[in-house]
Design an enzyme around this catalytic site. Structure first.
Site, PDB file in Angstrom:
ATOM      1  N   ASP A  58      70.612  71.789 146.067  1.00  0.00           N
ATOM      2  CA  ASP A  58      71.378  70.747 146.491  1.00  0.00           C
ATOM      3  C   ASP A  58      71.849  70.035 145.392  1.00  0.00           C
ATOM      4  O   ASP A  58      71.439  70.285 144.184  1.00  0.00           O
ATOM      5  CB  ASP A  58      70.209  69.899 147.239  1.00  0.00           C
ATOM      6  CG  ASP A  58      70.598  68.894 148.094  1.00  0.00           C
ATOM      7  OD1 ASP A  58      70.747  69.009 149.262  1.00  0.00           O
ATOM      8  OD2 ASP A  58      71.223  67.801 147.778  1.00  0.00           O
TER       9      ASP A  58
ATOM     10  N   ARG B 290      75.105  49.699 150.118  1.00  0.00           N
ATOM     11  CA  ARG B 290      74.280  50.484 149.606  1.00  0.00           C
ATOM     12  C   ARG B 290      74.494  50.582 147.895  1.00  0.00           C
ATOM     13  O   ARG B 290      73.094  50.857 147.427  1.00  0.00           O
ATOM     14  CB  ARG B 290      74.590  52.081 150.028  1.00  0.00           C
ATOM     15  CG  ARG B 290      74.324  52.344 151.125  1.00  0.00           C
ATOM     16  CD  ARG B 290      72.782  52.298 151.521  1.00  0.00           C
ATOM     17  NE  ARG B 290      72.359  53.300 152.733  1.00  0.00           N
ATOM     18  CZ  ARG B 290      72.157  54.522 152.428  1.00  0.00           C
ATOM     19  NH1 ARG B 290      72.323  55.053 151.433  1.00  0.00           N
ATOM     20  NH2 ARG B 290      71.641  55.217 153.635  1.00  0.00           N
TER      21      ARG B 290
END
Ligand SMILES: C[S@@+](CC[C@H](N)C(=O)[O-])C[C@H]1O[C@@H](n2cnc3c(N)ncnc32)[C@H](O)[C@@H]1O
Length: 293
Positions: free
Chosen positions: A162, A55
């Site tokens: 968030d 990633r």
């Protein structure tokens, strides 16, 4: 079921893992795991090394860094600059409209008829870990539809927060591909979405009446919370799966302080408060109600 940060995400592609980058060594992995834990609460177990390497390889290339040591040094010197990209790369924003539909049935059938609990004039709901917005917009549909049966003149609002600025940008945009609307009934699609045309064909925009109910803010649940006041209900679903026991305990305690007696907390389908907190009763599938003190 072990559902950790990287499992809901797309698998590492050939392109990510190929290329000229050296492998992620143990020392550097430990550093990254510690950094991610300290800044986001997300736990990266030793078995996540390959996935982290896959990633984050893209990040190293984007930053034109030669190896993992250089990336760790970059993180040490510019932690604030890189935190968002790092956490976005290793966590998942997977979400959906009306995900875990029974929570929304409970919201409309039980919570709202008994609300507001915080004040006679205000109704407040917090979507903590709202990702790209599907959760708070689902709450907003329920709230808007219930408005007629709520006390007249009530001030109802949803706070949606968030950690990820990218996810929040999508959420605030309120524009979704039509195939993302699968969890929404045809009637609600007609009422609460405007179909795009021309360059926006295949897209649907959330109705401005829903947008008006929601305030989106960036907020790291591990840090201090700038908002004041309490909430009638808190949705924090599929967020704490990434956290360890201590982080969860602390968070549940802080949520309890933000709810009045009888206030509701919704967790994700594989999350539980069992053995971590005594302030709540489990009253439905991952639905908790704060005890009367
Ligand atoms: C899988 S999504 C869940 C979205 C939605 N609540 C749902 O259940 O569909 C998890 C979200 O938690 C957010 N998150 C992870 N750690 C966080 C933290 N420390 N503070 C705030 N948000 C966090 C991630 O950015 C991500 O958007």
């Amino acid at each position: 079921m072990d559902r950790s940060a990287l499992q809901e995400s797309a698998p590492t592609t050939q392109a990510d893992s190929a290329g000229s980058l050296p492998g992620l060594g143990e020392k550097e992995f430990q550093f990254l795991a510690r950094f991610v834990y300290q800044h986001s609460g997300i736990v990266l177990g030793p078995h996540k090394r390959q996935l982290v390497q896959g990633r984050l390889g893209k990040r190293l290339r984007a930053l034109r860094l030669a190896d993992w040591r250089a990336y760790c040094e970059y993180l040490s010197t510019q932690p604030d600059d890189e935190l968002d990209a790092l956490v976005s790369a290793i966590s998942t924003n997977v979400t959906a409209f009306f995900r875990e539909a029974h929570h929304f049935d409970f919201l409309s059938g039980k919570v709202l008829p008994e609300s507001p609990t915080t004040s006679a004039q205000q109704l407040r709901i917090w979507s903590a870990g709202c990702s790209t917005g599907e959760e708070p917009y689902s709450i907003a549909m329920i709230l808007a539809e219930a408005m007629q049966s709520l006390p007249k003149g009530i001030d109802a609002k949803i706070l949606a927060t968030d950690l990820s600025p990218q996810a929040l940008a999508t959420a605030e945009g309120g524009l979704y591909r039509i195939d993302r609307l699968t969890g929404i009934s045809e009637e609600r699609r007609q009422r609460w979405f405007q179909r795009g045309t021309g360059a926006l064909a295949g897209m649907a925009r959330v109705h401005p009446r829903l947008c008006k109910l929601i305030t989106f803010r960036r907020l790291n649940l591990l840090k201090s919370w700038p908002m004041r006041g309490q909430f009638d209900a808190i949705f924090c679903r599929n967020v704490v799966i990434y956290f360890n026991k201590e982080t969860k305990q602390d968070l549940f305690q802080r949520f309890a302080a933000r709810l009045p007696d009888g206030g509701h907390l919704f967790l994700g389908h594989s999350e539980s408060m069992h053995g971590l907190n005594e302030d709540f009763d489990l009253i439905g599938r991952t639905i908790y109600r704060k005890k009367v003190s």
